[in-house]
Scaffold this motif. Structure first.
Motif, PDB file in Angstrom:
ATOM      1  N   GLU A 146       4.329 -25.735 -40.057  1.00 45.73           N
ATOM      2  CA  GLU A 146       5.447 -24.898 -40.712  1.00 45.73           C
ATOM      3  C   GLU A 146       5.840 -24.913 -41.685  1.00 45.73           C
ATOM      4  O   GLU A 146       5.903 -25.116 -42.529  1.00 45.73           O
ATOM      5  N   LYS A 202      -2.635 -21.034 -38.349  1.00 44.89           N
ATOM      6  CA  LYS A 202      -1.482 -19.952 -38.229  1.00 44.89           C
ATOM      7  C   LYS A 202      -1.268 -20.022 -39.473  1.00 44.89           C
ATOM      8  O   LYS A 202      -0.562 -19.174 -40.060  1.00 44.89           O
ATOM      9  N   ALA A 203      -0.281 -21.314 -39.708  1.00 49.35           N
ATOM     10  CA  ALA A 203       0.269 -20.980 -40.890  1.00 49.35           C
ATOM     11  C   ALA A 203       0.231 -21.042 -41.968  1.00 49.35           C
ATOM     12  O   ALA A 203       0.558 -20.508 -43.190  1.00 49.35           O
ATOM     13  N   ASP A 220      -0.608 -16.851 -42.689  1.00 45.95           N
ATOM     14  CA  ASP A 220       0.520 -16.215 -42.972  1.00 45.95           C
ATOM     15  C   ASP A 220       0.711 -16.890 -44.492  1.00 45.95           C
ATOM     16  O   ASP A 220       0.345 -15.591 -45.055  1.00 45.95           O
ATOM     17  N   LYS A 221       1.182 -17.664 -44.676  1.00 49.00           N
ATOM     18  CA  LYS A 221       1.795 -18.133 -45.659  1.00 49.00           C
ATOM     19  C   LYS A 221       1.075 -17.778 -46.813  1.00 49.00           C
ATOM     20  O   LYS A 221       1.221 -17.008 -48.041  1.00 49.00           O
ATOM     21  N   LYS A 233      -1.442 -15.325 -47.144  1.00 48.43           N
ATOM     22  CA  LYS A 233      -0.779 -13.671 -47.288  1.00 48.43           C
ATOM     23  C   LYS A 233      -0.239 -13.805 -47.743  1.00 48.43           C
ATOM     24  O   LYS A 233      -0.046 -12.826 -48.002  1.00 48.43           O
ATOM     25  N   GLU A 234       1.101 -14.186 -46.925  1.00 46.04           N
ATOM     26  CA  GLU A 234       2.372 -14.051 -48.599  1.00 46.04           C
ATOM     27  C   GLU A 234       2.260 -13.956 -49.614  1.00 46.04           C
ATOM     28  O   GLU A 234       3.064 -13.426 -50.316  1.00 46.04           O
ATOM     29  N   LEU A 275      -9.436 -13.344 -40.887  1.00 46.98           N
ATOM     30  CA  LEU A 275      -8.540 -12.800 -41.973  1.00 46.98           C
ATOM     31  C   LEU A 275      -9.734 -13.131 -43.255  1.00 46.98           C
ATOM     32  O   LEU A 275      -8.728 -12.168 -44.275  1.00 46.98           O
ATOM     33  N   HIS A 295      -8.326 -10.357 -46.238  1.00 41.97           N
ATOM     34  CA  HIS A 295      -6.930 -11.080 -46.807  1.00 41.97           C
ATOM     35  C   HIS A 295      -7.597 -12.155 -47.913  1.00 41.97           C
ATOM     36  O   HIS A 295      -6.928 -12.174 -48.863  1.00 41.97           O
TER      37      HIS A 295
END
Length: 250
Positions: free
Chosen positions: A71, A123-124, A127-128, A130-131, A174, A177
């Motif tokens: 992360e 995962k990390a 997540d980033k 998508k953010e 994913l 996204h």
């Protein structure tokens, strides 16, 4: 090979072998590269090689078997370069052991890097992306041994088979996204680890390839660079063999 101009990328295990060559290839094709590596000296050497060739790179020390460090690696890339377009989950370890001889500590170490480390990166990174609203690409290093039950290699075979399924499943999860997930499955690559092989063993490995020789890291790097580019936009969930016929004919 696709154009990577302006793309921000993270490459794990970039201090040697496939990782180093991919970092160099990405930089040569215009990407900004975070060289992620547990061995700081090797990672800094890769950064220096990129900079000497006129590219842009920075180093981040990471143990991919620890999610908080993965992360932190992703956060670092975004702080350094403003976004994240490509994450290449390449870091890995290996050892040879028959199931009857496998040491449990060695088993856990390999799984924690080769399997868990890839999941942590997916995962990390996802997540980033998508953010940030980035339609990014995640590339994973599997192996021909994900598809072949190569003897005395049980833990590595298991971990790389898991990488194949992680690639396919993450791609499905994913896709809504706009994030692609793909992989490469190299056969025997000409890296420093081959120096440990006896000459007879190395010759036996070479003849399993159509051209009777091992594969140079540049060939894997070229495939990864293509998969990471917009030119490969229609490739998703696939794991591409870079094997010189190993899986098909030998």
């Amino acid at each position: 090979m696709g154009n990577l101009s302006g793309k921000v990328s993270i490459i794990t295990g970039a201090g040697s072998g496939i990782g180093r060559q991919t970092a160099l290839t990405f930089a040569q094709n215009g990407a900004k590269v975070v060289v992620a590596e547990v061995n700081e000296a090797n990672g800094q050497e890769t950064v220096q090689q990129i900079e000497d060739a006129g590219g842009e790179a920075t180093f981040f020390k990471v143990d991919v078997s620890k999610y908080d460090e993965v992360e932190a690696m992703v956060d670092f890339a975004v702080r350094e370069y403003g976004t994240l377009d490509v994450l290449f989950n390449n870091a890995g370890v290996s050892h040879v052991a028959n199931v009857l001889d496998e040491d449990i500590e060695d088993y856990h170490k390999l799984i924690s890097v080769d399997q868990h480390g890839v999941f942590y990166g997916i995962k990390a990174g996802a997540d980033k992306m998508k953010e940030l609203g980035v339609r990014g690409v995640i590339v994973n290093t599997a192996s021909t041994f994900a598809f072949l039950a190569y003897p005395s290699n049980i833990t590595y075979n298991m971990a790389k088979a898991a990488v194949v399924q992680a690639t396919k499943t993450a791609a499905a999860d994913l896709a809504p996204h706009g994030i692609r997930v793909v992989g490469v499955a190299p056969a025997t690559i000409n890296t420093d680890i081959l120096k440990e092989y006896p000459a007879e063993a190395l010759e036996a490995i070479k003849v399993k390839h159509m051209r009777n020789d091992v594969i140079e890291p540049e060939r894997v790097a070229d495939v990864v660079a293509f998969l990471a580019s917009d030119a490969a936009d229609a490739i998703n969930g696939s794991v591409i063999p870079v094997d010189d016929g190993y899986l098909s004919f030998k």
